[in-house]
Design an enzyme around this catalytic site. Structure first.
Site, PDB file in Angstrom:
ATOM      1  N   SER A  95      17.370 -13.511  56.093  1.00  0.00           N
ATOM      2  CA  SER A  95      16.441 -14.407  56.762  1.00  0.00           C
ATOM      3  C   SER A  95      15.564 -15.140  55.738  1.00  0.00           C
ATOM      4  CB  SER A  95      15.592 -13.571  57.724  1.00  0.00           C
ATOM      5  OG  SER A  95      14.615 -14.343  58.300  1.00  0.00           O
ATOM      6  N   ARG A 131       5.658 -15.132  55.738  1.00  0.00           N
ATOM      7  CA  ARG A 131       5.860 -14.126  56.789  1.00  0.00           C
ATOM      8  C   ARG A 131       5.573 -14.719  58.175  1.00  0.00           C
ATOM      9  NH1 ARG A 131       8.240  -8.901  56.222  1.00  0.00           N
ATOM     10  NH2 ARG A 131       7.835  -7.938  58.222  1.00  0.00           N
ATOM     11  N   HIS A 186       8.671 -16.612  58.912  1.00  0.00           N
ATOM     12  CA  HIS A 186       9.764 -15.658  59.133  1.00  0.00           C
ATOM     13  C   HIS A 186       9.652 -14.994  60.507  1.00  0.00           C
ATOM     14  CE1 HIS A 186      11.205 -11.414  58.841  1.00  0.00           C
ATOM     15  NE2 HIS A 186      12.264 -12.006  58.369  1.00  0.00           N
TER      16      HIS A 186
END
Ligand code: SF4
Ligand code: SF4
Length: 258
Positions: free
Chosen positions: A67, A90, A93
């Protein structure tokens, strides 16, 4: 995470006596760590006189690795450095919302302050149970919504839960908002009134009513240096949890914004 014992160990034995889980075994040259018993309390690290005990970060799951690789091909994070970059990455993500790379706003002391709070196991006050559910590794996370069964007149349940939490955790907590603009407005009001001194604020409410305005108020106010937020209507619990997970990872690794 577990720990490993480096070759600089002098075999003094201090860590063996300290480990509450008996996860360290006497061995010929230096103690051996039984990973299955180690609870990551880091008590051994504190007592080692030669800093021979080193935390080992958990392995990155292959899906997470893939990812991040795909994200690196699609998203330009070059505007962000160090810990700030980890937090923004993050957020992207966790949501697959690439707009955070351009809309995120991080105050100059925010990552250091939040990481220090997490390292000190400060309370982490969440505006929604969904945020809490997204940060299972953060031991100090709380959400007081269940303690407010009904909205008080003229207020929302979310805001009332923040007012209650402010009485319980007035100093040095990390405050996390992934849902309710009214909760973030309540925090700003309490801070302005001197009733609350947060260590840092992750402010990412979502939606068309009040979210952008509440985040703008956070970013234009006195909490800006310790604020992690974004502009616009997008946000949400996964983004807020993603930011906190990045901060928690930095805290575990002993890193800050650099
Ligand atoms: S981190 Fe804690 S549980 Fe693990 S080996 Fe060290 S003292 Fe024992
Ligand atoms: S406390 Fe440090 S130096 Fe002493 S035995 Fe443990 S790892 Fe080795």
């Amino acid at each position: 995470m577990t720990v490993t014992v480096a070759a600089t160990c002098t075999a003094c034995g201090a860590c063996l006596a300290t480990c509450p889980e008996r996860a360290l075994l006497r061995a010929p040259r230096r103690p051996a760590v039984i990973d299955a018993l180690c609870t990551d309390c880091l008590a051994c690290l504190e007592v080692c006189p030669v800093d021979a005990i080193v935390p080992v970060p958990p392995p990155v799951h292959p899906i997470e690795e893939a990812s991040y690789r795909i994200m690196a091909e699609r998203v330009d994070l070059s505007a962000w450095d160090g810990g700030d970059r980890d937090v923004v990455a993050r957020m992207v993500h966790a949501t697959a919302d690439e707009s955070f790379a351009g809309t995120a706003r991080i105050g100059e002391r925010a990552v250091d302050a939040a990481v220090a709070a997490l390292a000190a196991e400060a309370p982490v006050v969440c505006d929604a149970r969904m945020v809490m559910a997204g940060i299972p590794s953060v031991a100090g996370a709380v959400c007081l919504l269940d303690e407010v069964p009904d909205a008080p007149p003229g207020d929302t349940r979310s805001a009332a839960a923040i007012r209650l939490a402010a009485k319980r955790y007035p100093d040095d907590a990390l405050w996390v908002f992934g849902n309710a603009p009214t909760a973030l407005f309540a925090l700003l009001e309490l801070h302005a009134a001197g009733a609350l001194r947060p260590a840092a604020v992750v402010g990412l409410p979502v939606g068309y009513v009040g979210a952008a305005e509440s985040k703008e108020a956070l970013w234009s106010g006195r909490l800006r240096p310790v604020a992690i937020t974004n502009s616009g209507v997008r946000g949400g619990s996964p983004a807020a949890a993603g930011a906190v997970n990045a901060l928690a990872r930095l805290a575990r690794a002993g890193r800050t914004s650099t």
